[in-house]
Design a protein around this motif. Structure first.
Motif, short mmCIF file in Angstrom:
data_model
loop_
_atom_site.label_atom_id
_atom_site.label_comp_id
_atom_site.label_asym_id
_atom_site.label_seq_id
_atom_site.Cartn_x
_atom_site.Cartn_y
_atom_site.Cartn_z
N ALA A 1 0.84 -1.20 0.00
CA ALA A 1 0.00 0.00 0.00
C ALA A 1 0.88 1.25 0.00
O ALA A 1 1.55 1.53 1.00
N GLY A 2 0.89 1.97 -1.12
CA GLY A 2 1.72 3.16 -1.24
C GLY A 2 3.16 2.80 -0.99
O GLY A 2 3.72 1.91 -1.64
N SER A 3 3.78 3.46 -0.03
CA SER A 3 5.16 3.13 0.33
C SER A 3 5.19 2.57 1.75
O SER A 3 6.08 2.86 2.54
N SER A 4 4.17 1.76 2.09
CA SER A 4 4.07 1.20 3.43
C SER A 4 5.17 0.17 3.67
O SER A 4 5.66 -0.49 2.75
N LYS A 5 5.53 0.00 4.93
CA LYS A 5 6.50 -1.02 5.30
C LYS A 5 5.86 -2.40 5.42
O LYS A 5 6.53 -3.41 5.24
N THR A 6 4.57 -2.46 5.75
CA THR A 6 3.95 -3.75 6.05
C THR A 6 2.57 -3.93 5.43
O THR A 6 2.14 -5.06 5.25
N GLN A 7 1.86 -2.87 5.13
CA GLN A 7 0.48 -3.01 4.67
C GLN A 7 0.45 -3.41 3.20
O GLN A 7 1.10 -2.80 2.36
N ILE A 8 -0.32 -4.46 2.93
CA ILE A 8 -0.50 -4.92 1.57
C ILE A 8 -2.00 -4.95 1.26
O ILE A 8 -2.83 -4.92 2.17
N PHE A 9 -2.33 -4.97 -0.01
CA PHE A 9 -3.74 -5.13 -0.39
C PHE A 9 -3.85 -6.10 -1.55
O PHE A 9 -2.91 -6.26 -2.35
N VAL A 10 -5.00 -6.76 -1.61
CA VAL A 10 -5.35 -7.63 -2.73
C VAL A 10 -6.38 -6.90 -3.57
O VAL A 10 -7.38 -6.38 -3.05
N ASN A 11 -6.13 -6.83 -4.85
CA ASN A 11 -7.06 -6.16 -5.76
C ASN A 11 -8.28 -7.05 -6.02
O ASN A 11 -8.15 -8.16 -6.52
N LEU A 12 -9.45 -6.54 -5.65
CA LEU A 12 -10.71 -7.27 -5.88
C LEU A 12 -11.27 -6.98 -7.25
O LEU A 12 -12.24 -7.61 -7.67
N ALA A 13 -10.69 -6.01 -7.95
CA ALA A 13 -11.10 -5.63 -9.31
C ALA A 13 -9.87 -5.06 -9.99
O ALA A 13 -8.82 -4.87 -9.36
N ASP A 14 -9.98 -4.79 -11.29
CA ASP A 14 -8.89 -4.11 -11.99
C ASP A 14 -8.83 -2.66 -11.52
O ASP A 14 -9.83 -1.93 -11.60
N ASN A 15 -7.67 -2.25 -11.03
CA ASN A 15 -7.50 -0.90 -10.47
C ASN A 15 -6.33 -0.20 -11.17
O ASN A 15 -5.28 0.06 -10.57
N LYS A 16 -6.55 0.12 -12.43
CA LYS A 16 -5.49 0.71 -13.25
C LYS A 16 -4.94 1.99 -12.65
O LYS A 16 -3.75 2.29 -12.77
N HIS A 17 -5.80 2.76 -11.98
CA HIS A 17 -5.35 4.05 -11.45
C HIS A 17 -4.33 3.91 -10.32
O HIS A 17 -3.67 4.88 -9.95
N LEU A 18 -4.16 2.67 -9.80
CA LEU A 18 -3.16 2.44 -8.75
C LEU A 18 -1.79 2.07 -9.32
O LEU A 18 -0.82 1.98 -8.55
N ASP A 19 -1.70 1.86 -10.61
CA ASP A 19 -0.45 1.39 -11.20
C ASP A 19 0.71 2.35 -10.95
O ASP A 19 1.87 1.93 -10.83
#
Length: 202
Positions: free
Chosen positions: A128-146
């Motif tokens: 998640a962003g430049s987090s040290k530990t937080q991750i996320f799983v994409n539940l849909a296509d999220n091109k804007h996060l690329d």
């Protein structure tokens, strides 16, 4: 807004510490083998909640530093017992917030690794962003996060995440409850899913 000289010096010092930490991590991190796998068991206190094993296929060809970082945190047992505090329908399921964890141990990863073929498609995972530990799983296509970088794994099967409870959404209230302890969190958000354990399987 113009920064005062003292504030500028502090910002430069923080950036220098981060860069030194990241440089040391780059030097010490073992390059992940192609397509290593981490298996996580998802659980829920909600009788109808998401349950099952999911596999994170680590894509070192996309983000070797993020893969090494995730593997290191898994080996330390960091994610075991943590809650998916932010689950937004047709967007993401996020985990990795720990109120009592001292964040100085690990460097931030994510923004330093961007590849054209590493997209935030449904069924991928990213820091998640430049987090040290937080991750996320994409539940849909999220091109804007690329543009954020940090996509490091493919996740399968997705039917476990399709069953995850999405009613609590963004996560601000969850973090406040988390800071008061797990008992407060589960009292206020009893349907939240969690990671029972994660293990490197190959």
């Amino acid at each position: 807004m113009r920064l005062l000289p003292v504030a500028c010096a502090a910002a430069v010092a923080v950036a220098h510490v981060h860069e030194e930490s990241l440089r040391a991590f780059r030097a010490s991190a073992r390059a992940p083998a192609a397509f290593e796998e981490v298996r996580c068991r998802i659980g829920s206190d909600d009788p109808g909640g998401a349950r099952g094993d999911v596999t994170f296929v680590l894509r070192a060809d996309w983000a070797p530093l993020a893969c090494a970082a995730f593997r290191e945190r898994v080996a330390a047992g960091f994610y075991d017992g943590l809650r998916f505090f932010r689950v937004v329908p047709n967007f993401i399921a996020q985990v990795g917030f720990h109120p009592s964890w001292n964040g100085t141990r690990w460097p931030k990863v994510g923004r330093d690794e961007r590849r054209e073929d590493a997209r935030n498609r449904r069924g991928t995972a990213a820091f998640a962003g430049s987090s040290k530990t937080q991750i996320f799983v994409n539940l849909a296509d999220n091109k804007h996060l690329d543009r954020e970088g940090g996509v490091f794994a493919e996740v399968t099967p997705m039917d476990v995440f399709d069953a995850i409870y999405t009613g609590y959404k963004e996560g601000t209230g969850q973090i406040k409850a988390y800071n008061r302890g797990v008992d407060a969190l589960m009292r206020e958000f009893p349907r939240m899913s969690h990671i029972e354990r994660c293990r490197l399987v190959r």
